[in-house]
Design a protein around this motif. Structure first.
Motif, PDB file in Angstrom:
ATOM      1  N   VAL A  25       0.822  -1.203   0.000  1.00 61.19           N
ATOM      2  CA  VAL A  25       0.000   0.000   0.000  1.00 61.19           C
ATOM      3  C   VAL A  25       0.859   1.256   0.000  1.00 61.19           C
ATOM      4  O   VAL A  25       0.539   2.251  -0.674  1.00 61.19           O
ATOM      5  CB  VAL A  25      -0.950  -0.028   1.214  1.00 61.19           C
ATOM      6  N   SER A  26       1.957   1.219   0.720  1.00 58.92           N
ATOM      7  CA  SER A  26       2.832   2.386   0.780  1.00 58.92           C
ATOM      8  C   SER A  26       3.361   2.756  -0.598  1.00 58.92           C
ATOM      9  O   SER A  26       3.390   3.939  -0.977  1.00 58.92           O
ATOM     10  CB  SER A  26       3.999   2.112   1.736  1.00 58.92           C
ATOM     11  N   LYS A  29       0.636   4.349  -2.739  1.00 61.11           N
ATOM     12  CA  LYS A  29       0.426   5.753  -2.372  1.00 61.11           C
ATOM     13  C   LYS A  29       1.542   6.625  -2.944  1.00 61.11           C
ATOM     14  O   LYS A  29       1.293   7.729  -3.459  1.00 61.11           O
ATOM     15  CB  LYS A  29       0.368   5.898  -0.854  1.00 61.11           C
ATOM     16  N   GLU A 111      -7.255   0.114  -0.055  1.00 67.51           N
ATOM     17  CA  GLU A 111      -6.632   0.580   1.179  1.00 67.51           C
ATOM     18  C   GLU A 111      -5.825   1.851   0.943  1.00 67.51           C
ATOM     19  O   GLU A 111      -5.855   2.789   1.745  1.00 67.51           O
ATOM     20  CB  GLU A 111      -5.739  -0.519   1.763  1.00 67.51           C
ATOM     21  N   ALA A 112      -5.110   1.902  -0.180  1.00 69.71           N
ATOM     22  CA  ALA A 112      -4.293   3.083  -0.483  1.00 69.71           C
ATOM     23  C   ALA A 112      -5.162   4.320  -0.656  1.00 69.71           C
ATOM     24  O   ALA A 112      -4.862   5.397  -0.104  1.00 69.71           O
ATOM     25  CB  ALA A 112      -3.460   2.828  -1.733  1.00 69.71           C
ATOM     26  N   THR A 113      -6.254   4.192  -1.413  1.00 68.08           N
ATOM     27  CA  THR A 113      -7.125   5.363  -1.603  1.00 68.08           C
ATOM     28  C   THR A 113      -7.794   5.770  -0.297  1.00 68.08           C
ATOM     29  O   THR A 113      -7.985   6.960  -0.034  1.00 68.08           O
ATOM     30  CB  THR A 113      -8.195   5.074  -2.680  1.00 68.08           C
ATOM     31  N   TYR A 114      -8.133   4.788   0.522  1.00 69.89           N
ATOM     32  CA  TYR A 114      -8.729   5.106   1.834  1.00 69.89           C
ATOM     33  C   TYR A 114      -7.751   5.912   2.681  1.00 69.89           C
ATOM     34  O   TYR A 114      -8.127   6.921   3.297  1.00 69.89           O
ATOM     35  CB  TYR A 114      -9.120   3.811   2.542  1.00 69.89           C
ATOM     36  N   GLN A 115      -6.490   5.468   2.695  1.00 71.52           N
ATOM     37  CA  GLN A 115      -5.488   6.184   3.486  1.00 71.52           C
ATOM     38  C   GLN A 115      -5.202   7.573   2.919  1.00 71.52           C
ATOM     39  O   GLN A 115      -4.780   8.472   3.650  1.00 71.52           O
ATOM     40  CB  GLN A 115      -4.200   5.361   3.559  1.00 71.52           C
ATOM     41  N   LEU A 116      -5.452   7.735   1.628  1.00 72.80           N
ATOM     42  CA  LEU A 116      -5.273   9.046   1.000  1.00 72.80           C
ATOM     43  C   LEU A 116      -6.502   9.931   1.180  1.00 72.80           C
ATOM     44  O   LEU A 116      -6.539  11.067   0.694  1.00 72.80           O
ATOM     45  CB  LEU A 116      -4.971   8.877  -0.494  1.00 72.80           C
TER      46      LEU A 116
END
Length: 879
Positions: A25-26, A29, A111-116
């Motif tokens: 995921v990192s 992002k 997950e990446a878009t959620y964290q963004l």
């Protein structure tokens, strides 16, 4: 009560084992921000949602590129036989989510878009549908330099070819404006341009180094040195490549779409006499070839632009095929093939839709019609495509060239409707493609010579089998040319293949019975289950594992659980969640509130008389009248949804839409009826809307007149997603009934033999009108203005057609249809038995995977073997 899972959360539950090299995921992002900054030149302070979509699309595309290059390198090194799938239409829909599913990237991207701080569904909704086809929703068919099937079918086939590891290429036209956007204004269809490229397309890559010239017009010179096609107008074909990923096997094939460009010197000689401005403006005439998709389906329209489009895609593609054929690698030796006689060993051409001949590939070469054409597609009128080659570097006599053609090409027919079969006026052909017409005449002479030797004195047979139809206006019969120029001819459902052998192409079947085959259509379970209905996909995986996604035959293992209360409960729960979600969508976009506990009765497909939306409409009116007559009866509530586009010039189809909307206006505002019956016309039906409505549907309407639907693929999508079918024994419905058990479908009406008998005895619509009171009442209401109080004669043309000129015999099936609908209503009141029937249908879907269809094409027509071998993933998927 716990909040229902989103589609993304459901798909996360489906395992992604077996895919190596997925970035964490990192990294996703980091790459997202890199594309936002360097590709889009934005930062988070000024970026829009569209910018975020493009950043995500480019991030996902990074994972395709390395696999794409590796796949093409693999094909170059191994030099396998290649299949080229030509189609004038590819109804691809959206690409982002499908790519994430096939590469197993959805979990990480979610997950990446959620964290963004972004919403994945919002970003996905920004993507424009690639509406490069007519049709209900979007996928259709291929062959060796091969003719392909309908638009939706074409998209499914490309997915399966990549998932099966076949060295395959899709070829078509990059229409600047795709299938029109449909608006309903005052109940009428209004067309708006589909400017799908206005914001750019992150999935395509222009390839100007492979630009090809295509010739039109001109004249033919016969000299002692040979035949020359001179003084032609040249249009350049600029290719744009789009990656087509297989399902988690690291294979990425290519769809190449051609865009028409005028050469730099186009008419610029006029500059010398002061005509520079006009000369530049005239470039549009050449570039109009790829400007717009013809919006007619199942109706042939002999327009010059259409013939130009067909020839354009075939001519450019054949040059590309020969270029790739000549440049090959054997072991460690790079060679240039010059012996085109070996072409069928390495090339399989399968054209889809209609495609004509092709262009000159070099000075002093001989023009040879090399390839065949294909007829029609599921969502497109059955149109053949004629393919001609100019042999380059090697001068071949016509007999040898034609032998190469027939060994290379195959022909798929997609319609039996005579108005959909392609017949080009000779005058038009002579003007646009004069040399090709000469070759067709010579092919026809040799063909008729053979028939005359086989059937001496049978002049009527010669007339019927000629490639050139006589009459007030001579025409080229493209279907006949396709059959003569192919080594295999197939229909797209068993009943359809039997019909073309018995009627449409009976003469040709008697001459060459070995050519004729059947290849029942199929759909890709990746888009049409895993992607659009993740809840159901997970319920199935919990019982039988995930391998069914690659081998849909494994769905039959669900029969072990048909009486399992937990499976019955889970499938019913998924259906209800899908219905709730779609109800919310309708309320937001259509401003209509419906009962999510009602039966969702759905008919979505092209609006056409043979699809018999009018029969559905008569049932709506009959049901309405019954509820009005007995308002206190315990009626099964229904929400009847009809969607589809009418060809802009098809008056009757547009009037059918108006009738549906008019009936809906009356029914939906009748307080006596309430929410026991609602009628909704689904505006602008397309792939993305299909992905929403099909998983939410309870009942699928497949009610064409027996013997008119070639196959259908919408019927398969509904079946796979847990809707029960009410239908005639037409197209693939026949095989669906065999696979699931006829007792698990609602079959009604005339069979093909009954229709044939009625054609011979005569169909009298007035007999049914006078004998059946409910039918008479419904027709009198339509004719008398009950549903059009401001214009009583609004539907007079529909009334006149149904009573006096109905080729598709709506009234003949009315009684059986109404009785069958009564059975549907009764069963729907028993949710457990309804769901058990749903399980039988899902379990019977294995045959209708496009993987099975393509495997059969590959083995039985193209001479290729599907490969389960996975191409090694690149070490760095961004490279």
């Amino acid at each position: 009560m716990p909040k229902p899972l989103t589609d993304q959360e459901k798909r996360k539950q489906i395992s992604v084992r077996g895919l190596a090299g997925v970035e964490n995921v990192s990294d996703l992002k980091t790459n997202f921000n890199r594309h936002l900054h360097f590709t889009l030149v934005k930062d988070r302070n000024v970026a829009t949602k569209r910018d975020y979509y493009f950043a995500l699309a480019n991030t996902v595309r990074d994972h395709l590129v390395g696999r794409w290059i590796r796949t093409q390198q693999h094909y170059y090194e191994k030099d396998p036989k290649r299949v080229y799938y030509l189609s004038l239409e590819f109804y691809m829909g959206r690409t982002l989510q499908n790519t994430m599913v096939n590469l197993a990237l959805e979990n990480a991207c979610d997950e990446a878009t959620y964290q963004l701080g972004l919403d994945m569904e919002e970003l996905q909704d920004i993507e424009e549908d690639a509406g490069l086809g007519n049709g209900g929703s979007g996928q259709e068919n291929p062959h060796l330099i091969s003719p392909s099937p309908p638009p939706v079918l074409s998209a499914c086939f490309l997915d399966s070819m990549a998932s099966l590891g076949l060295a395959a290429y899709g070829y078509g036209i990059r229409y600047e404006f795709g299938i029109f956007n449909q608006k309903i204004v005052n109940g009428w269809q209004v067309e708006e341009a589909d400017d799908w490229l206005r914001y750019g397309n992150p999935w395509e890559k222009a390839r100007p180094e492979y630009m090809r010239p295509v010739h039109f017009y001109g004249r033919v010179e016969h000299t002692p040195d040979g035949v020359k096609w001179v003084d032609t107008q040249v249009v350049l074909a600029l290719p744009y490549d789009t990656p087509v990923p297989g399902y988690r096997n690291n294979v990425v094939n290519t769809m190449r779409l051609w865009s028409a460009k005028a050469p730099c010197d186009f008419n610029l000689k006029d500059f010398n006499v002061g005509g520079y401005i006009q000369a530049v403006l005239d470039r549009n005439l050449a570039e109009n070839i790829s400007r717009v998709l013809y919006p007619n389906d199942n109706f042939f329209e002999g327009k010059e632009l259409r013939l130009k489009q067909e020839y354009f895609v075939v001519a450019a593609t054949l040059q590309d095929i020969v270029r790739r054929f000549k440049s090959s690698k054997f072991g460690s030796t790079e060679v240039v093939r010059v012996d085109l006689s070996t072409l069928p060993d390495k090339v399989s051409g399968h054209p889809a839709e209609r495609h004509p001949p092709s262009p000159d590939m070099g000075e002093g070469t001989v023009l040879v019609p090399l390839l065949k054409q294909k007829c029609c597609t599921k969502n497109r009128s059955p149109l053949p495509l004629t393919i001609s080659f100019y042999m380059h570097l090697c001068v071949l006599p016509l007999s040898q060239a034609w032998d190469i053609v027939t060994r290379t090409c195959a022909y798929t027919n997609h319609t039996v409707l005579p108005e959909a079969l392609e017949r080009w006026p000779i005058d038009l052909f002579q003007n646009l493609l004069p040399r090709h017409l000469e070759i067709i005449f010579e092919i026809n002479r040799r063909h008729l010579e053979r028939i005359a030797n086989l059937y001496p004195g049978d002049h009527d047979r010669l007339r019927r089998m000629s490639l050139v139809e006589e009459g007030d206006q001579k025409k080229i019969n493209m279907a006949h040319l396709c059959i003569v120029g192919s080594h295999a001819v197939n229909g797209v459902a068993r009943i359809h293949s039997d019909i073309i052998k018995a009627t449409l192409f009976k003469d040709f079947y008697e001459v060459d019975p070995h050519k004729f085959q059947n290849k029942t259509n199929g759909i890709t379970p990746r888009r049409w289950l895993v992607m659009c209905n993740p809840g159901l996909a997970e319920v199935i995986a919990e019982r039988i594992g995930e391998d069914y996604i690659r081998d849909l035959d494994q769905l039959k293992n669900l029969l072990e659980f048909v009486d399992d209360d937990s499976l019955i409960r889970d499938i019913a729960k998924v259906k209800q969640e899908n219905k709730l979600k779609f109800s919310a969508y309708l309320e937001e976009h259509y401003k209509v509130k419906i009962n999510p506990n009602s039966m969702f009765d759905v008919q979505v497909k092209r609006i056409h008389e043979y699809k018999r939306q009018l029969l559905n409409c008569l049932h709506i009116i009959t049901l309405y009248n019954r509820i009005k007559k007995e308002p206190n009866k315990n009626w099964t509530p229904r929400t009847i949804m009809i969607g589809g586009k009418a060809a802009p010039g098809y008056h009757t189809a547009k009037l059918i839409i108006r009738l549906i909307t008019a009936v809906g206006d009356i029914v939906n505002h009748d307080e006596v009826v309430g929410d026991r019956l609602k009628v909704i016309f689904l505006e602008n039906y397309k792939v993305t809307l299909a992905e929403k409505i099909i998983p939410a549907s309870d009942l699928s309407e497949q009610i064409s007149t027996a013997g008119t639907e070639a196959s259908g693929t919408g019927n398969m999508k509904f079946m796979l997603n847990g809707a029960l079918t009410i239908g005639t024994m037409d197209g693939a419905n026949v095989e669906m009934a065999e696979e699931a058990g006829e007792e698990n479908l609602f079959i009604f009406g005339m069979r093909v033999d009954d229709v044939d008998a009625m054609d011979k005895s005569g169909y009298d619509a007035m007999e049914y009108y006078n004998r059946i009171p409910e039918l008479k009442l419904a027709m009198d209401q339509i004719a008398g203005g009950y549903f059009s109080p401001d214009q009583h004669d609004l539907f007079k043309d529909i009334v006149n057609m149904l009573l006096h000129h109905d080729r598709f015999k709506v009234f003949a099936d009315y009684e059986a249809y109404i009785k069958c609908q009564d059975k549907v209503s009764a069963l729907y009141k028993n949710p457990k038995e309804w769901t058990k029937m749903v399980i039988h249908n899902i379990a019977g879907c294995g045959k209708f995977s496009s993987d099975r269809t393509i495997s059969q094409y590959a083995r039985e027509i193209w001479g290729m073997e599907p490969s389960l071998e996975r191409i090694p993933a690149p070490d760095d998927p961004r490279q």
